[in-house]
Motif scaffolding. Sequence first.
Motif, PDB file in Angstrom:
ATOM      1  N   THR A   1      15.675 -12.052  -0.408  1.00 23.02           N
ATOM      2  CA  THR A   1      14.941 -13.173  -1.001  1.00 23.02           C
ATOM      3  C   THR A   1      15.522 -14.502  -0.544  1.00 23.02           C
ATOM      4  O   THR A   1      14.778 -15.429  -0.186  1.00 23.02           O
ATOM      5  N   CYS A   2      16.844 -14.616  -0.555  1.00 27.75           N
ATOM      6  CA  CYS A   2      17.480 -15.866  -0.137  1.00 27.75           C
ATOM      7  C   CYS A   2      17.248 -16.158   1.343  1.00 27.75           C
ATOM      8  O   CYS A   2      17.022 -17.314   1.727  1.00 27.75           O
ATOM      9  N   LEU A   3      17.281 -15.127   2.165  1.00 26.31           N
ATOM     10  CA  LEU A   3      17.006 -15.331   3.593  1.00 26.31           C
ATOM     11  C   LEU A   3      15.565 -15.736   3.829  1.00 26.31           C
ATOM     12  O   LEU A   3      15.280 -16.618   4.649  1.00 26.31           O
ATOM     13  N   LEU A   4      14.649 -15.119   3.112  1.00 26.93           N
ATOM     14  CA  LEU A   4      13.233 -15.465   3.263  1.00 26.93           C
ATOM     15  C   LEU A   4      12.937 -16.865   2.747  1.00 26.93           C
ATOM     16  O   LEU A   4      12.111 -17.581   3.322  1.00 26.93           O
ATOM     17  N   ASP A   5      13.600 -17.256   1.659  1.00 32.61           N
ATOM     18  CA  ASP A   5      13.402 -18.607   1.140  1.00 32.61           C
ATOM     19  C   ASP A   5      14.000 -19.652   2.068  1.00 32.61           C
ATOM     20  O   ASP A   5      13.453 -20.749   2.228  1.00 32.61           O
ATOM     21  N   ALA A   6      15.126 -19.327   2.692  1.00 39.36           N
ATOM     22  CA  ALA A   6      15.805 -20.285   3.564  1.00 39.36           C
ATOM     23  C   ALA A   6      15.126 -20.401   4.929  1.00 39.36           C
ATOM     24  O   ALA A   6      15.072 -21.487   5.509  1.00 39.36           O
ATOM     25  N   PHE A   7      14.617 -19.277   5.451  1.00 41.31           N
ATOM     26  CA  PHE A   7      13.993 -19.272   6.786  1.00 41.31           C
ATOM     27  C   PHE A   7      12.614 -18.601   6.714  1.00 41.31           C
ATOM     28  O   PHE A   7      12.400 -17.540   7.300  1.00 41.31           O
ATOM     29  N   PRO A   8      11.678 -19.206   6.011  1.00 32.88           N
ATOM     30  CA  PRO A   8      10.361 -18.551   5.824  1.00 32.88           C
ATOM     31  C   PRO A   8       9.596 -18.349   7.127  1.00 32.88           C
ATOM     32  O   PRO A   8       8.931 -17.331   7.305  1.00 32.88           O
ATOM     33  N   THR A   9       9.685 -19.296   8.042  1.00 31.62           N
ATOM     34  CA  THR A   9       8.938 -19.158   9.293  1.00 31.62           C
ATOM     35  C   THR A   9       9.510 -18.063  10.189  1.00 31.62           C
ATOM     36  O   THR A   9       8.793 -17.464  10.982  1.00 31.62           O
ATOM     37  N   VAL A  10      10.811 -17.811  10.071  1.00 34.55           N
ATOM     38  CA  VAL A  10      11.458 -16.804  10.914  1.00 34.55           C
ATOM     39  C   VAL A  10      11.211 -15.398  10.386  1.00 34.55           C
ATOM     40  O   VAL A  10      10.877 -14.484  11.149  1.00 34.55           O
ATOM     41  N   PHE A  11      11.360 -15.210   9.083  1.00 34.31           N
ATOM     42  CA  PHE A  11      11.344 -13.856   8.507  1.00 34.31           C
ATOM     43  C   PHE A  11      10.054 -13.504   7.767  1.00 34.31           C
ATOM     44  O   PHE A  11       9.925 -12.375   7.289  1.00 34.31           O
ATOM     45  N   LYS A  12       9.131 -14.451   7.656  1.00 32.20           N
ATOM     46  CA  LYS A  12       7.940 -14.216   6.827  1.00 32.20           C
ATOM     47  C   LYS A  12       7.215 -12.938   7.190  1.00 32.20           C
ATOM     48  O   LYS A  12       6.832 -12.150   6.328  1.00 32.20           O
ATOM     49  N   SER A  13       6.988 -12.705   8.466  1.00 27.97           N
ATOM     50  CA  SER A  13       6.232 -11.533   8.904  1.00 27.97           C
ATOM     51  C   SER A  13       7.138 -10.392   9.364  1.00 27.97           C
ATOM     52  O   SER A  13       6.668  -9.401   9.904  1.00 27.97           O
ATOM     53  N   LYS A  14       8.447 -10.547   9.137  1.00 25.18           N
ATOM     54  CA  LYS A  14       9.403  -9.540   9.621  1.00 25.18           C
ATOM     55  C   LYS A  14      10.236  -8.982   8.474  1.00 25.18           C
ATOM     56  O   LYS A  14      11.418  -8.697   8.640  1.00 25.18           O
ATOM     57  N   HIS A  15       9.624  -8.838   7.317  1.00 28.11           N
ATOM     58  CA  HIS A  15      10.366  -8.366   6.156  1.00 28.11           C
ATOM     59  C   HIS A  15      10.927  -6.968   6.395  1.00 28.11           C
ATOM     60  O   HIS A  15      12.075  -6.674   6.033  1.00 28.11           O
ATOM     61  N   ALA A  16      10.141  -6.091   6.991  1.00 31.41           N
ATOM     62  CA  ALA A  16      10.594  -4.721   7.232  1.00 31.41           C
ATOM     63  C   ALA A  16      11.774  -4.697   8.197  1.00 31.41           C
ATOM     64  O   ALA A  16      12.770  -3.989   7.969  1.00 31.41           O
ATOM     65  N   LEU A  17      11.687  -5.467   9.261  1.00 30.43           N
ATOM     66  CA  LEU A  17      12.779  -5.529  10.241  1.00 30.43           C
ATOM     67  C   LEU A  17      14.041  -6.101   9.597  1.00 30.43           C
ATOM     68  O   LEU A  17      15.156  -5.609   9.841  1.00 30.43           O
ATOM     69  N   LEU A  18      13.865  -7.120   8.753  1.00 31.54           N
ATOM     70  CA  LEU A  18      14.998  -7.712   8.052  1.00 31.54           C
ATOM     71  C   LEU A  18      15.674  -6.688   7.139  1.00 31.54           C
ATOM     72  O   LEU A  18      16.909  -6.586   7.108  1.00 31.54           O
ATOM     73  N   THR A  19      14.874  -5.910   6.418  1.00 30.57           N
ATOM     74  CA  THR A  19      15.420  -4.905   5.507  1.00 30.57           C
ATOM     75  C   THR A  19      16.166  -3.819   6.267  1.00 30.57           C
ATOM     76  O   THR A  19      17.270  -3.416   5.881  1.00 30.57           O
ATOM     77  N   VAL A  20      15.582  -3.337   7.357  1.00 26.57           N
ATOM     78  CA  VAL A  20      16.230  -2.291   8.160  1.00 26.57           C
ATOM     79  C   VAL A  20      17.553  -2.802   8.725  1.00 26.57           C
ATOM     80  O   VAL A  20      18.576  -2.108   8.692  1.00 26.57           O
ATOM     81  N   THR A  21      17.543  -4.020   9.249  1.00 25.04           N
ATOM     82  CA  THR A  21      18.756  -4.600   9.828  1.00 25.04           C
ATOM     83  C   THR A  21      19.845  -4.770   8.776  1.00 25.04           C
ATOM     84  O   THR A  21      21.011  -4.414   8.996  1.00 25.04           O
ATOM     85  N   LEU A  22      19.460  -5.296   7.620  1.00 27.12           N
ATOM     86  CA  LEU A  22      20.425  -5.540   6.558  1.00 27.12           C
ATOM     87  C   LEU A  22      21.041  -4.234   6.057  1.00 27.12           C
ATOM     88  O   LEU A  22      22.269  -4.127   5.911  1.00 27.12           O
ATOM     89  N   CYS A  23      20.217  -3.231   5.807  1.00 29.97           N
ATOM     90  CA  CYS A  23      20.737  -1.944   5.321  1.00 29.97           C
ATOM     91  C   CYS A  23      21.591  -1.251   6.368  1.00 29.97           C
ATOM     92  O   CYS A  23      22.559  -0.553   6.022  1.00 29.97           O
ATOM     93  N   SER A  24      21.264  -1.440   7.631  1.00 30.04           N
ATOM     94  CA  SER A  24      22.083  -0.864   8.703  1.00 30.04           C
ATOM     95  C   SER A  24      23.461  -1.508   8.747  1.00 30.04           C
ATOM     96  O   SER A  24      24.484  -0.833   8.909  1.00 30.04           O
ATOM     97  N   ILE A  25      23.498  -2.829   8.583  1.00 33.34           N
ATOM     98  CA  ILE A  25      24.784  -3.543   8.580  1.00 33.34           C
ATOM     99  C   ILE A  25      25.631  -3.103   7.385  1.00 33.34           C
ATOM    100  O   ILE A  25      26.836  -2.852   7.515  1.00 33.34           O
ATOM    101  N   LEU A  26      24.998  -2.990   6.218  1.00 35.10           N
ATOM    102  CA  LEU A  26      25.729  -2.568   5.025  1.00 35.10           C
ATOM    103  C   LEU A  26      26.255  -1.142   5.177  1.00 35.10           C
ATOM    104  O   LEU A  26      27.342  -0.813   4.676  1.00 35.10           O
ATOM    105  N   TYR A  27      25.493  -0.296   5.872  1.00 34.31           N
ATOM    106  CA  TYR A  27      25.970   1.064   6.120  1.00 34.31           C
ATOM    107  C   TYR A  27      27.236   1.050   6.975  1.00 34.31           C
ATOM    108  O   TYR A  27      28.221   1.732   6.663  1.00 34.31           O
TER     109      TYR A  27
END
Length: 626
Positions: A414-440
């Motif tokens: 949510t914070c990333l989407l609010d901070a960079f809406p134009t970058v991540f607006k249509s890439k929510h799935a990619l953002l989630t996959v990337t974030l969960c991969s990093i946390l893993y």
Amino acid sequence: MKEYGWQSFKGLIFRNPAVVDQDPRVDDGDENTERGNWASKKEYILSMIGYAVGLGNIWRFPYLAYKNGGGAFLIPYFVMLVVVGIPLFFLESAFGQFCSQGPVNVWRAVPLIQGIGVAMVVVSVIVSIYYNVIIAYSLYYMFASMQCPLPWSGCSSCDGSNCSTTPEVSCNVSSVLVTNWTQENSSCSSIQTPSELYWDNVALQRSGGLDETGPVVWHLALCLLLSSILVTAALIRGIKSSGKVVYFTATFPYVVIVILLIRGVTLEGAKDGIEFYIGSQSNLTKLTEVQVWKDAATQTFYSLSIGWGGLMALASYNNFHNNVFKDSFVVTLTNAGTSVLAGFAIFSILGHMAHVYKTPVSKVVKEGFGLAFIAYPDALSKLPISPLWSILFFFMLLTVGLDSQFAGIEVITTCLLDAFPTVFKSKHALLTVTLCSILYLLGLPCVTRAGIYWVTLIDQFVASWVLLFLVLLEIIAISYIYGGNRFIKDIEMMIGMKTSTFWLWWRACWFFITPCIVVFLLISSLVYFEPPNYGGIPYPDWGMTLGWCMIAFVLMWIPVVAGYKLIKAKGNPWKRLKSLCSPSEEWHPYLDVHRGERYSEERCYRRNNSKNKAEVNLNVISSSWL
């Protein structure tokens, strides 16, 4: 058909440029067509309940009640719920709902301390790492339960001579807690129960200390991977997908608790367990001890997930006129009721375990990991059809952990989407996959042979008094800098006008009662801070230094952000400070239709214009003096 499925998946992760402006979080019927809203009120309530009802309700509260006077503990617990839990829960939820922003952008209300929001996100990132590991533990034990007899039900030949099925000769070497829980470790002999040996030698393959890392424990690494995949799948479309998942994950734990409770009360010795938990063994004289009230306040604070940023993030997807006041009562009271109900299910079966061993209930009671992965599995192994009950219990822990993890990840996205809406607006799935991969990947050190020491270190330092400090700054900023009365007017814009009598209690809590209790908890936590250890094994100096560095990394964002904003602001130092303690131009309800006269563009223009005129006059006066 396979080709179509693959193309659909690719379309979800890497969207077609022709539909690049499409946000997967937004449906046609949403009030907020830019950020999206919950599909229904039920999904929001279930998500909040799932976030608030965590592992602490199951393996922390029952022990605290037993330790602090049984039924008498309910008195300070519900008092603290009223004066600390509900006011803070209501405050954070209303704050996020009003501006429809995550825990960083909400601080446009007081730009000077926007670093609080950044610190909350950092805490969520760090805690999500080890919380994912706890989910992996639950998955492993759930899979291990799919055999008969249960692998920890008796001593095997590989356990050697240090295994005994009699708990009286064993000791608690694993009574370590999650989320700021006190440890109880004693000097231990070499004798352990089968469940203790299984936890240490098979599940964890535990080494002798933090400095003995050892290799990755691959069965835990695979369970951690599965946990990450489950979280990713549930959050692939943000609240639109997680809102559907919580229909199951938020309700199933109650089904299991009721089943375990019904089974537990039918067992011999169950009455003894319940008596120790909340029955005739209750000790009202405990109410005169300060520690009892401190435990009640601490449990209330942490069990409601206050200060993590998740309440603001989830509430930010509400409709503007949602009755957040009513929702706060529903969620907080459900959370408290769950703690009490879970205690009956836990202690009824522990009472039966004590009956089987012919030992007092106090000898078998543990908390934290000691309860979830040693004492309770041991008790379940004594029941008929033990694999069934064990699978149900660990599946319940899995769903409870997943719900909390969903919200933790949602804070970050949510914070990333609010901070960079134009970058991540249509890439929510990619953002989630990337974030969960990093946390893993970041979680892999926690599934080495020294993994449990890392989990304990992170928990004791990051998920501790740091949250109390953040919440104290939060309530001071809203009540005294932004203005408690102004905040009340904001709430009335959402839920309608209320009488001054209605707000009397909330003013008393937000201005005085709640901050004083948080200060007391913070000071006592610092004064009585004890270096963490696991199983009586102390941490090396470099481990303690690393723990304090994690605290510094969380808190440093508050002065760093404040300093940056002071440098970027215009005017003399006093003028800069004053402007950063006032709401920024971006602070208002997200949609124009909800701004009304208080936040209309014309009024903002007049206010800014008057500010500019005042600045000109000050400059003219100062020039004439010179």
